[in-house]
Enzyme design. Structure first.
Site, PDB file in Angstrom:
ATOM      1  N   LYS B  76       6.782  -1.163   2.166  1.00 41.15           N
ATOM      2  CA  LYS B  76       5.830  -1.382   1.074  1.00 41.15           C
ATOM      3  C   LYS B  76       6.642  -1.480  -0.219  1.00 41.15           C
ATOM      4  O   LYS B  76       7.608  -0.720  -0.398  1.00 41.15           O
ATOM      5  CB  LYS B  76       4.848  -0.195   1.018  1.00 41.15           C
ATOM      6  N   SER B 151      -4.319   0.677  -0.654  1.00 42.29           N
ATOM      7  CA  SER B 151      -3.406  -0.202  -1.356  1.00 42.29           C
ATOM      8  C   SER B 151      -2.323  -0.825  -0.486  1.00 42.29           C
ATOM      9  O   SER B 151      -1.719  -1.813  -0.882  1.00 42.29           O
ATOM     10  CB  SER B 151      -2.737   0.563  -2.496  1.00 42.29           C
ATOM     11  N   SER B 175      -4.699   5.052   1.192  1.00 43.26           N
ATOM     12  CA  SER B 175      -3.973   3.779   1.169  1.00 43.26           C
ATOM     13  C   SER B 175      -3.181   3.433   2.423  1.00 43.26           C
ATOM     14  O   SER B 175      -2.698   2.308   2.542  1.00 43.26           O
ATOM     15  CB  SER B 175      -3.030   3.731  -0.032  1.00 43.26           C
TER      16      SER B 175
END
Lengths: 95, 483
Positions: B76, B151, B175
């Site tokens: 990420k 997210s 997330s």
């Protein structure tokens, strides 16, 4: 809690955020909605409850006061917007 | 080979069926073919990936391969990667090339993984749909006009579309779990403090936790083995023994006590999602588990409490982005205040600014007790509910999110509607306990996630519970059409 344009501008100033004048009403509405939503909290009594800052109720660890990092100023300043002679440059602060 | 899990790929690499270079080439080609449509990656690191793959093959030839040697993964874009842009999904860090590696990145590198690139995410991890990214929304591989969740939407979409077998991600309010649910993959948020936050760009420091996403619980265990552990560079890292998470993963669930929090099955839950979750729980009964209803009475306050604590901590954490030392700087600032205000005003997107302002307000003189202190008191009551139920049951189960993936644009104008997507995940972060989401079936043609929550440091148990389900069902094998 409802926030007006003047309050939103003050919060933006405290947060050092430049907000376009035309967007202030939108922010005022969104922030007021969010604050009204979080006010549900007030319906619940919390007298005498210890505030919880860490989920495991741990406190910050201390380490021996020894130098552990090496000097990497050049590496770190290579990604800075503006530097000179090892210093970060900003607009003049003192006349 | 793109359809294999990490466990299967590790066996194939070991058996010499193909090399890490061949595998890496194949996945890079898939990323190049599908990413223009999905937008799951912000940066693809082709050359460094091939170099790492060659080194992995050489290590294997020298007899020095571990379980993850030569396995391609992606990070990420919230994890700092030395020499590679780390944008955090923001214009503020569009030009930021990190001078160092996050601990998670360093540990996985040492385990021999091959990084294919950095995945898309909501800006500074603030969002539940991946629509707040400066780099544009990510598409859900199951339905291209739907969001992948957020997210960690890019990470989830990349695994779901079989572009990469495993990824790193972070979870502050859901997330990892919510996008895993919406994309039909598995994702684990470990206990707070289990995985180092060093080099993981901070959003809300008392809630942020890194973790893995992959297709199976077995793969999550392999990744977590190489992510977890004490780190002196993270002041909130916990000194707690790291077991081998693959040990005991196949243990019987006979007699497992499952609690169903009644608050997770009430108003707001899409009935079709509820049916899928109930069917999954029936499957656990077949596996020998005992199910009972429990209550987390204060969990209904999780969302309001979170939307005080998270923005308050974010407003403080994000004050470091000032246009002076790194990141975006506005053109021609007239004075220092103008430099700060315009760099931040232009560098941050609308949702980030909104949260910074909510946090600034909640922490400002005269309001601190009414908002932040009150929220911290309620946080303790929410935590105490979990401590109490874990005296009676081994794990909690329920839906990960109240709905399946919604359409792009459907909720982006209404922050409060968006926040409710995390209504079942947020309490877990506030309490600091671990939770995971695994694919449990489909509703309206889209994946539904089952959330499993455990007591502090019970990751091994959660992975065992998830693995047994995946041995008995095949929801985790479902692949979106076209991928």
């Amino acid at each position: 809690m409802s926030l007006g344009p003047a309050e939103v501008k003050n919060i933006a100033h405290l947060a050092r955020l430049d907000i376009d004048e035309s967007l202030i009403p939108d922010y005022a509405k969104n922030l007021s909605d969010i604050l009204a939503f979080v006010e549900q909290m007030n319906a619940h009594a919390t007298e005498g409850v210890e505030p919880m800052a860490h989920p495991l109720d741990m406190s910050q660890r201390l380490r021996p006061d020894e130098v552990t990092e090496r000097d990497q100023r050049e590496l770190f300043q290579r990604i800075a917007p503006a530097t000179e002679a090892g210093l970060y440059l900003v607009p003049k602060v003192i006349e | 080979m793109h359809d294999k899990t990490i466990t299967e790929l590790a066996a194939a690499l070991k058996a010499g069926e193909f090399s890490s270079v061949e595998l890496t080439e194949a996945l890079l080609r898939r990323i190049e073919a599908h990413n223009p449509e999905l937008n799951a990656f912000i940066t693809v690191t082709r050359e460094p990936a091939l170099q790492a793959a060659r080194e992995a093959d050489a290590a294997r030839a020298a007899g020095k391969a571990g379980p993850l040697t030569g396995i391609p993964i992606a990070h990420k874009d919230i994890f700092c990667t030395a020499g590679v842009r780390t944008s955090c999904g923001s214009k503020m860090l569009d030009s930021f090339v990190s001078p160092y590696d996050a601990t998670v990145v360093e540990k996985l590198k040492a385990a021999g993984v091959v990084m294919l690139g950095k995945t898309n995410m909501d800006e500074f991890a603030m969002g539940s749909s991946n629509e707040t990214s400066y780099y544009g929304p990510v598409k859900n591989p199951w339905k291209l006009d739907a969001v992948p969740g957020g997210s960690s939407g890019g990470s989830a979409a990349a695994v779901a579309a079989r572009l990469v077998p495993g990824v790193t991600a972070t979870d502050t309010g859901g997330s990892i779990r919510q996008p895993a649910a919406m994309c039909g993959i598995s994702g684990l948020k470990p206990t707070y403090g289990r995985v180092s936050r060093y080099g993981m760009i901070a959003f809300a420091s008392s809630l942020d936790q890194g973790g893995p996403m992959a297709r199976t619980a077995e793969d999550l265990a392999l990744l977590l083995n190489n992510m977890a552990g004490f780190d002196p560079r993270d002041s909130t890292s916990v000194e707690h023994v790291v077991p081998d998470y693959t040990d005991g993963i196949a243990e019987s669930l006979e007699g497992l006590k499952i609690g169903l929090p009644k608050e997770f099955f009430g108003e707001g839950l899409d009935p079709e999602v509820g049916q899928v979750v109930e069917a999954a729980i029936k499957e656990y009964e077949k596996l020998g588990a005992e199910v009972r209803e429990v209550s987390l009475p204060n969990s209904k306050l999780s969302v309001p409490v979170y939307y005080v604590i998270a923005p308050a901590e974010a407003s403080s954490n994000l004050s470091r982005f000032d246009g002076v030392r790194y990141g975006y700087r506005c053109e021609n600032p007239v004075d220092l205040e103008d430099l700060y205000k315009r760099s931040r005003g232009e560098g941050f997107g609308a949702e980030v600014k909104r949260r910074i302002m909510v946090g600034t307000y909640a922490l400002s003189a005269g309001y601190y007790d009414a908002y932040y202190l009150k929220a911290q008191q309620l946080r303790r009551l929410i935590r105490d509910d979990f401590v109490r139920v874990f005296e009676e049951v081994d794990v909690l189960m329920g839906p990960t999110s109240p709905t399946v993936a919604f359409n792009i644009g459907e909720r982006s104008d209404d922050p409060l509607q968006m926040y409710l997507s995390d209504v079942y995940t947020i309490a877990v972060n506030l309490a600091g306990v671990p939770g995971l989401s695994i694919p449990a079936g489909f509703a309206k043609g889209l994946p539904v996630g089952l959330q499993v929550i455990g007591n502090y440091f019970s990751e091994a148990k959660l992975l065992n519970v998830a693995h047994k389900f995946q041995q008995a069902t095949d929801w985790h094998l479902a692949t979106p059409e076209g991928f």
